[in-house]
Design a protein around this motif. Structure first.
Motif, PDB file in Angstrom:
ATOM      1  N   VAL A 239       0.841  -1.210   0.000  1.00 27.65           N
ATOM      2  CA  VAL A 239       0.000   0.000   0.000  1.00 27.65           C
ATOM      3  C   VAL A 239       0.871   1.253   0.000  1.00 27.65           C
TER       4      VAL A 239
ATOM      5  N   ASP B 135       1.301  13.116  -8.413  1.00 24.25           N
ATOM      6  CA  ASP B 135       2.198  12.217  -7.692  1.00 24.25           C
ATOM      7  C   ASP B 135       3.626  12.259  -8.221  1.00 24.25           C
TER       8      ASP B 135
ATOM      9  N   PHE C 166       5.895   3.577  -7.074  1.00 22.41           N
ATOM     10  CA  PHE C 166       4.965   4.703  -6.923  1.00 22.41           C
ATOM     11  C   PHE C 166       5.191   5.715  -8.038  1.00 22.41           C
TER      12      PHE C 166
ATOM     13  N   GLU D 104       3.109   1.477  -3.341  1.00 28.15           N
ATOM     14  CA  GLU D 104       2.455   1.651  -4.635  1.00 28.15           C
ATOM     15  C   GLU D 104       1.392   2.746  -4.652  1.00 28.15           C
ATOM     16  N   ILE D 105       0.697   2.959  -3.531  1.00 26.54           N
ATOM     17  CA  ILE D 105      -0.465   3.847  -3.532  1.00 26.54           C
ATOM     18  C   ILE D 105      -0.195   5.187  -2.841  1.00 26.54           C
ATOM     19  N   THR D 106       0.273   5.127  -1.595  1.00 25.07           N
ATOM     20  CA  THR D 106       0.424   6.374  -0.829  1.00 25.07           C
ATOM     21  C   THR D 106       1.728   7.107  -1.112  1.00 25.07           C
TER      22      THR D 106
END
Length: 514
Positions: free
Chosen positions: A218, A336, A303, A221-223
């Protein structure tokens, strides 16, 4: 004989304290697939280099029967050692002792080694494995976290700060890692979140597992909270050692120089980038084609994959690479990727690491989602970071460089020291198709065969702007180069700018678009 008895007594006391929470607690830790705090420290540092401080510190809490409990070392191990024979400061929370919970003395031990690291100007490594604030100590626990956060901020940009999440890290505890330079996580072991699954279920009625809420994947890859992902603790420790080899020990030094090596990659740099500008390729192949030993240590690999950041070496010296990744979203800039690159640029600038930018992207990502997510504010971070950086800054435009993205990726206009372009470079306000539709809209609309005229106008626009020579004619590009010259010109530019001085107006600090 008295001295011998004292020595034996010391050894016995050390042995008892070094067991932390005891054999059963250690067995439980191992059963979870985790090393003990002491094993973790020994795995990171050079053999026999660790010197522990405050081994016999005990908690001072008296409420809730705490006065009857013995917590060896108060649940945290601190000390100094070496990595590659260079000194570092380190601490590791011991989950076998009261779940590694943070109380007053626990926090004081951590802040002591943080102060030591800052005073001695050496890297700080923190291993987090804690159940959070020790509730029995009340506000003292909260005060402890605040003292740690303050020191994280004070040391920022002065010494490297590395956080390793090897267990739970919840509530206020997560903000210390968030304030450090690099965060390492391990699959099925690392857990980071502000509020846990039970609180979320109570407040929002949503059910989610700890892994789904704040597991290693998580945050990788996401936050974007984690910079490095590993599948085991040993792999994580190897990553830490690799990182340490690339960065300087403090902001007054440069990274350690290694013996120069030629690239070992079998890739031919002239064959990596497709002739069709719409076809993707892996920008990391370009990086490995120019770096020493074709080595590239990527950061935040999972990310915002449309931009690539990391360290490599050129003629033995560490260089930070920022590169658009055509393999993902055509390498566009978005919220991002702008955050990811901007933070890395500021790190390199703080620690005297030159920045090489490899550019190939069609601009900022359009769309309602990006606009509402604040792409203006996030995108401005990249502009600010490049403009603020005073280390040597070199840009190579490989293919597309359109619109605001061209400016943002370390253009001459943001203070780049050297800007080179391959003959395949396309520098324009926008892509040929879009530009032709706007510039020649009336001609296309009035033509008997609009499609044919549109194709002609696109080719006309390409002929005029889809090349590096217009920008070169205006001095915005220093030299149009052959791809095979890239490595030698990068090395030449870095050598030339080794003693670069970039004077800036006196001020307390700037105000980035946080």
């Amino acid at each position: 004989m008295s001295l011998k008895r004292n020595i034996l007594d010391l050894r016995k006391r050390k042995q008892e304290v070094q067991l932390g929470g005891g054999e059963k607690a250690i067995e439980k830790q191992v059963a979870m697939g985790k090393k003990t705090a002491r094993e973790r420290i020994m795995s990171i540092l050079d053999e026999d280099s660790f010197h522990e401080y405050d081994l016999f510190v005990e908690h001072t809490a008296r409420d809730f029967d705490m006065d009857k409990k013995v917590l060896h070392g108060d649940g945290v191990i601190i000390g100094t050692g070496t990595i590659y024979n260079q000194p570092v400061c380190i601490y590791a929370q011991d989950f076998t002792v009261a779940g590694g919970s943070l109380g007053l003395m626990h926090a004081r031990k951590i802040t002591k080694i943080m102060d030591h690291a800052l005073k001695m100007r050496v890297p700080l490594i923190g291993i987090n494995d804690s159940g959070g604030a020790r509730i029995q100590e009340g506000v003292n626990s909260l005060a402890g976290y605040g003292e740690i956060f303050y020191r994280n901020t004070k040391a920022s940009g002065v010494i490297p700060q590395i956080s390793v999440i090897l267990g739970p890290c919840a509530g206020g505890a997560v903000y210390s890692p968030a304030l450090t330079d690099f965060v390492f996580v391990v699959e099925n072991i690392s857990k980071m979140f502000i509020t846990g699954p039970s609180v979320i279920k109570t407040v929002l009625g949503e059910e989610i597992s700890m892994e789904e809420l704040g597991g290693a994947r998580v945050h990788s890859e996401i936050t974007g909270n984690a910079h490095f992902y590993a599948e085991s603790e040993d792999e994580c420790f190897d990553q830490i050692k690799s990182l340490i080899s690339f960065i300087p020990w403090n902001n007054t030094q440069k990274a350690r120089k290694f013996p120069p090596q030629e690239p070992t990659s079998s890739l031919n740099i002239e064959e990596i980038v497709p002739s069709d500008p719409r076809r993707p390729y892996d920008i990391r192949d370009i990086i490995r084609a120019v770096t020493d030993s074709s080595e590239f240590f990527e950061i935040m690999e999972h990310f915002a994959r449309n931009i690539v950041i990391g360290f490599g070496r050129l003629k033995g010296d560490t260089v930070g690479f920022v590169a658009n990744q055509p393999k993902y979203l055509a390498g566009v800039l978005d919220c991002d990727s702008s955050d990811k690159a901007a933070r890395f640029i500021r790190y390199c600038d703080a620690f005297n690491i030159p920045i090489v930018t490899l550019e190939d992207m069609p601009g900022y990502l359009p769309g309602v989602d990006q606009e509402h997510a604040g792409v203006i504010r996030h995108g401005a971070k990249l502009l600010y970071a490049y403009s603020e950086a005073t280390v040597p800054k070199i840009t190579v435009i490989l293919r597309k460089a359109y619109g605001g993205g061209y400016i943002a990726m370390n253009s001459r206009h943001l203070g780049a020291d050297f800007v080179f372009a391959w003959p395949t470079a396309e520098i324009a306000v926008m892509g040929p198709e879009g530009a032709a539709n706007i510039v020649f809209r009336k001609e296309i609309a009035e033509a008997e065969n609009p499609d044919e005229v549109r194709k002609q106008k696109i080719e006309e626009y390409k002929e005029k702007f889809a090349n590096p020579y217009v920008a070169a004619a205006k001095g915005y590009i220093d030299e149009v180069i052959e791809p095979a010259e890239t490595r030698s010109l990068l090395i030449h530019s870095l050598t030339l700018s080794d003693n670069k001085v970039d004077a800036r107006p006196a001020k307390k600090h700037g105000i980035p678009p946080f």
